[in-house]
Design a protein around this motif. Structure first.
Motif, PDB file in Angstrom:
ATOM      1  N   ILE A  82      -0.150  -5.171  -7.347  1.00  0.00           N
ATOM      2  CA  ILE A  82       1.088  -5.029  -6.067  1.00  0.00           C
ATOM      3  C   ILE A  82       0.391  -4.975  -4.982  1.00  0.00           C
ATOM      4  N   TRP A  83      -0.831  -4.974  -4.741  1.00  0.00           N
ATOM      5  CA  TRP A  83      -1.429  -5.059  -3.182  1.00  0.00           C
ATOM      6  C   TRP A  83      -1.492  -6.676  -2.958  1.00  0.00           C
ATOM      7  N   ALA A  84      -1.912  -7.373  -4.143  1.00  0.00           N
ATOM      8  CA  ALA A  84      -2.237  -8.918  -4.144  1.00  0.00           C
ATOM      9  C   ALA A  84      -0.803  -9.662  -4.178  1.00  0.00           C
ATOM     10  N   ILE A 111      -0.598 -15.262 -11.146  1.00  0.00           N
ATOM     11  CA  ILE A 111      -0.942 -14.066 -11.809  1.00  0.00           C
ATOM     12  C   ILE A 111      -2.268 -13.904 -12.238  1.00  0.00           C
ATOM     13  N   LEU A 112      -2.860 -15.061 -12.707  1.00  0.00           N
ATOM     14  CA  LEU A 112      -4.203 -14.709 -13.081  1.00  0.00           C
ATOM     15  C   LEU A 112      -5.048 -14.472 -12.088  1.00  0.00           C
ATOM     16  N   SER A 113      -4.722 -15.012 -10.682  1.00  0.00           N
ATOM     17  CA  SER A 113      -5.602 -14.923  -9.465  1.00  0.00           C
ATOM     18  C   SER A 113      -5.609 -13.214  -9.073  1.00  0.00           C
ATOM     19  N   MET A 114      -4.075 -12.748  -9.288  1.00  0.00           N
ATOM     20  CA  MET A 114      -3.571 -11.493  -8.819  1.00  0.00           C
ATOM     21  C   MET A 114      -4.488 -10.283  -9.915  1.00  0.00           C
ATOM     22  N   ALA A 129      -7.274  -7.670  -9.266  1.00  0.00           N
ATOM     23  CA  ALA A 129      -7.040  -6.294  -9.386  1.00  0.00           C
ATOM     24  C   ALA A 129      -8.189  -5.427 -10.059  1.00  0.00           C
ATOM     25  N   CYS A 130      -8.776  -6.420 -11.099  1.00  0.00           N
ATOM     26  CA  CYS A 130      -9.889  -6.008 -11.928  1.00  0.00           C
ATOM     27  C   CYS A 130     -11.072  -5.970 -11.204  1.00  0.00           C
ATOM     28  N   GLU A 131     -11.422  -6.559 -10.090  1.00  0.00           N
ATOM     29  CA  GLU A 131     -12.274  -6.343  -9.310  1.00  0.00           C
ATOM     30  C   GLU A 131     -12.352  -4.746  -8.375  1.00  0.00           C
ATOM     31  N   HIS A 132     -11.043  -4.476  -8.144  1.00  0.00           N
ATOM     32  CA  HIS A 132     -10.941  -3.319  -7.293  1.00  0.00           C
ATOM     33  C   HIS A 132     -10.952  -1.951  -8.511  1.00  0.00           C
ATOM     34  N   PHE A 183       0.944  -1.151   0.058  1.00  0.00           N
ATOM     35  CA  PHE A 183      -0.071  -0.099  -0.092  1.00  0.00           C
ATOM     36  C   PHE A 183       0.872   1.367   0.126  1.00  0.00           C
ATOM     37  N   ILE A 184       2.070   1.121   0.810  1.00  0.00           N
ATOM     38  CA  ILE A 184       2.833   2.310   0.659  1.00  0.00           C
ATOM     39  C   ILE A 184       3.245   2.647  -0.663  1.00  0.00           C
TER      40      ILE A 184
END
Length: 159
Positions: free
Chosen positions: A117-119, A95-98, A102-105, A30-31
């Motif tokens: 990066i968060w994932a 990679i797919l799960s990340m 990310a697409c959800e967010h 997050f930082i």
């Protein structure tokens, strides 16, 4: 299983060290993304802001942004999507799960990159520990810290 998750809280020092390391990785992510957003302020992240203008919307916000993501996102994006059949499968499914996480967010390429990066620390922790409860706990603590502050600041603003 929520009962198993709560029972895992009593599983000892090793569990909490893994949670702490995952949580620290999550916070560092997050930082890093905050720094990157500051370096490139003109790039659209494609994220939405949930309303928090009434007691009801604040309550729904708190539950849906603090508690539920740790359970639902970690169960779906880590436990169900990351497969351990082979090293190559682990890499591809991670990679797919990340990416899907990310697409959800986010709805913009820059935001998808930042959210991946968060994932990363969550995914690496799950791969290393193979314990979804470690990742769920760290995710919950990260959401509690980050989004809990937002809830408290909203309450202070109202008072």
């Amino acid at each position: 299983n929520l009962k198993e998750w709560f029972l895992s809280f009593r599983s000892g020092k090793k569990y909490w060290i893994q949670v702490l390391l995952t949580f620290l990785g999550f916070m560092l992510a997050f930082i890093l993304t905050t720094i990157l957003e500051g370096i490139f302020p003109g790039l659209e992240t494609g994220t939405i802001n949930l309303r928090r203008d009434t007691w009801l919307t604040l309550g729904v916000f708190a539950i849906s942004i603090i508690l539920f993501p740790a359970i639902t996102e970690e169960t779906f994006y880590r436990k169900n999507l990351i497969l351990f059949d082979s090293k190559k499968t682990v890499i591809i499914t991670t990679i797919l799960s990340m990416f899907l996480y990310a697409c959800e967010h986010s709805l913009a390429p820059w935001g998808i990159f930042l959210t991946m990066i968060w994932a990363l620390p969550l995914s690496l922790s799950y791969i290393k520990t193979r314990n979804i409860y470690v990742v769920m706990t760290a995710h919950f603590l990260g959401n509690l810290l980050g989004n809990g502050v937002d809830v408290i600041l909203t309450l202070i603003h109202w008072l």
